[in-house]
Enzyme design. Structure first.
Site, PDB file in Angstrom:
ATOM      1  N   HIS A  18       9.329  36.277  20.862  1.00 41.71           N
ATOM      2  CA  HIS A  18       8.984  35.678  19.611  1.00 41.71           C
ATOM      3  C   HIS A  18       7.459  36.491  19.265  1.00 41.71           C
ATOM      4  O   HIS A  18       7.328  36.787  17.990  1.00 41.71           O
ATOM      5  CB  HIS A  18       8.225  34.164  19.511  1.00 41.71           C
ATOM      6  CG  HIS A  18       9.695  32.987  20.201  1.00 41.71           C
ATOM      7  ND1 HIS A  18       9.613  32.508  21.206  1.00 41.71           N
ATOM      8  CD2 HIS A  18      10.673  32.897  19.457  1.00 41.71           C
ATOM      9  CE1 HIS A  18      10.744  31.443  21.092  1.00 41.71           C
ATOM     10  NE2 HIS A  18      11.477  32.008  20.010  1.00 41.71           N
ATOM     11  N   LYS A  42      18.592  18.675  19.189  1.00 41.29           N
ATOM     12  CA  LYS A  42      17.996  19.122  20.316  1.00 41.29           C
ATOM     13  C   LYS A  42      16.910  18.451  21.081  1.00 41.29           C
ATOM     14  O   LYS A  42      16.175  17.891  20.355  1.00 41.29           O
ATOM     15  CB  LYS A  42      17.180  20.591  20.262  1.00 41.29           C
ATOM     16  CG  LYS A  42      18.426  21.569  19.929  1.00 41.29           C
ATOM     17  CD  LYS A  42      17.729  23.066  19.832  1.00 41.29           C
ATOM     18  CE  LYS A  42      18.702  24.022  19.464  1.00 41.29           C
ATOM     19  NZ  LYS A  42      18.356  25.428  19.302  1.00 41.29           N
ATOM     20  N   ARG A  91      18.826  39.421  19.512  1.00 44.55           N
ATOM     21  CA  ARG A  91      18.978  40.019  20.900  1.00 44.55           C
ATOM     22  C   ARG A  91      20.235  40.591  21.175  1.00 44.55           C
ATOM     23  O   ARG A  91      20.767  41.463  20.435  1.00 44.55           O
ATOM     24  CB  ARG A  91      18.517  38.816  21.783  1.00 44.55           C
ATOM     25  CG  ARG A  91      17.135  38.433  21.973  1.00 44.55           C
ATOM     26  CD  ARG A  91      16.922  37.197  22.884  1.00 44.55           C
ATOM     27  NE  ARG A  91      17.692  36.267  21.844  1.00 44.55           N
ATOM     28  CZ  ARG A  91      17.362  34.919  22.097  1.00 44.55           C
ATOM     29  NH1 ARG A  91      16.812  34.454  23.172  1.00 44.55           N
ATOM     30  NH2 ARG A  91      17.927  34.049  21.305  1.00 44.55           N
ATOM     31  N   SER A 129      13.785  31.329  25.516  1.00 43.60           N
ATOM     32  CA  SER A 129      13.000  29.826  25.725  1.00 43.60           C
ATOM     33  C   SER A 129      13.860  29.119  26.822  1.00 43.60           C
ATOM     34  O   SER A 129      13.269  28.570  27.739  1.00 43.60           O
ATOM     35  CB  SER A 129      12.824  29.196  24.602  1.00 43.60           C
ATOM     36  OG  SER A 129      11.914  29.719  23.546  1.00 43.60           O
TER      37      SER A 129
END
Ligand SMILES: Nc1ncnc2c1ncn2[C@@H]1O[C@H](COP(=O)(O)OP(=O)(O)O)[C@@H](O)[C@H]1O
Ligand SMILES: [Mg+2]
Length: 163
Positions: A18, A42, A91, A129
């Site tokens: 990030h 979440k 990614r 994360s």
């Protein structure tokens, strides 16, 4: 004209992946608003205010970076903040399909807002994360993946949770 981008995500917690997107984004945009998404599906490890503080501490005195949170549609939030750009990081190939779907959906909802992607740095290819939390939960080192103060916050969080 000043260019603002919204950088949305969970940031639970902030990683060097990030950090890299924010640093590079600040070279392209005049202002970046980190939008911490409040996602009811979440179950986050860190509260929104904890996540905000962890981001702030990585960018002390950076007046062009704003940290905020939002609920509901990203497109509505971007409009509220007067931003026409959504910034996302990419990614592995595995990110691609989901990001493509989301960018297309958002374009359908509002075609005046453009999603822009920045490729991950090679060294951050595997940083997420989620993985950081899994490793830190069991006491593994995440020193290469997150800033020091985030590693400390993770250790405290898991010590408190296991107490
Ligand atoms: N290592 C990394 N390199 C580049 N971009 C990343 C990295 N980790 C996360 N990102 C990007 O940061 C944004 C926010 O990610 P994340 O906090 O996981 O929220 P989300 O719940 O939206 O996936 C996403 O665009 C994601 O692709
Ligand atoms: Mg993610």
């Amino acid at each position: 004209m000043s260019r603002t981008a919204i950088y949305p995500g969970s940031f639970d917690p902030l990683t060097y992946g990030h950090v890299s997107i924010i640093e590079r984004g600040l070279r392209v945009f005049d202002e970046i608003i980190v939008g911490i998404a409040i996602n009811v599906r979440k179950q986050p490890l860190f509260t929104v205010s904890e996540r905000t503080e962890l981001i702030e501490r990585s960018f002390p005195g950076e007046s062009r970076l704003k940290i905020d949170s939002f609920e509901g549609l990203l497109i509505d939030y971007a409009n509220t903040r007067g931003s026409q750009v959504i910034l996302r990081g990419l990614r592995a190939v595995s990110d691609f399909e989901y990001e493509l779907q989301m960018a297309n959906m958002n374009r359908k909802l509002d075609d005046t807002i453009e999603t822009m992607f920045m490729m991950t740095e090679e060294s951050h290819f595997y940083v997420s994360s989620g993985l950081v939390k899994e490793v830190a939960r069991f006491g593994g080192s995440v020193q290469d993946q997150v800033p020091d103060h985030v590693e400390e916050a993770l250790a405290e969080k898991f010590a408190a949770n296991n107490a």
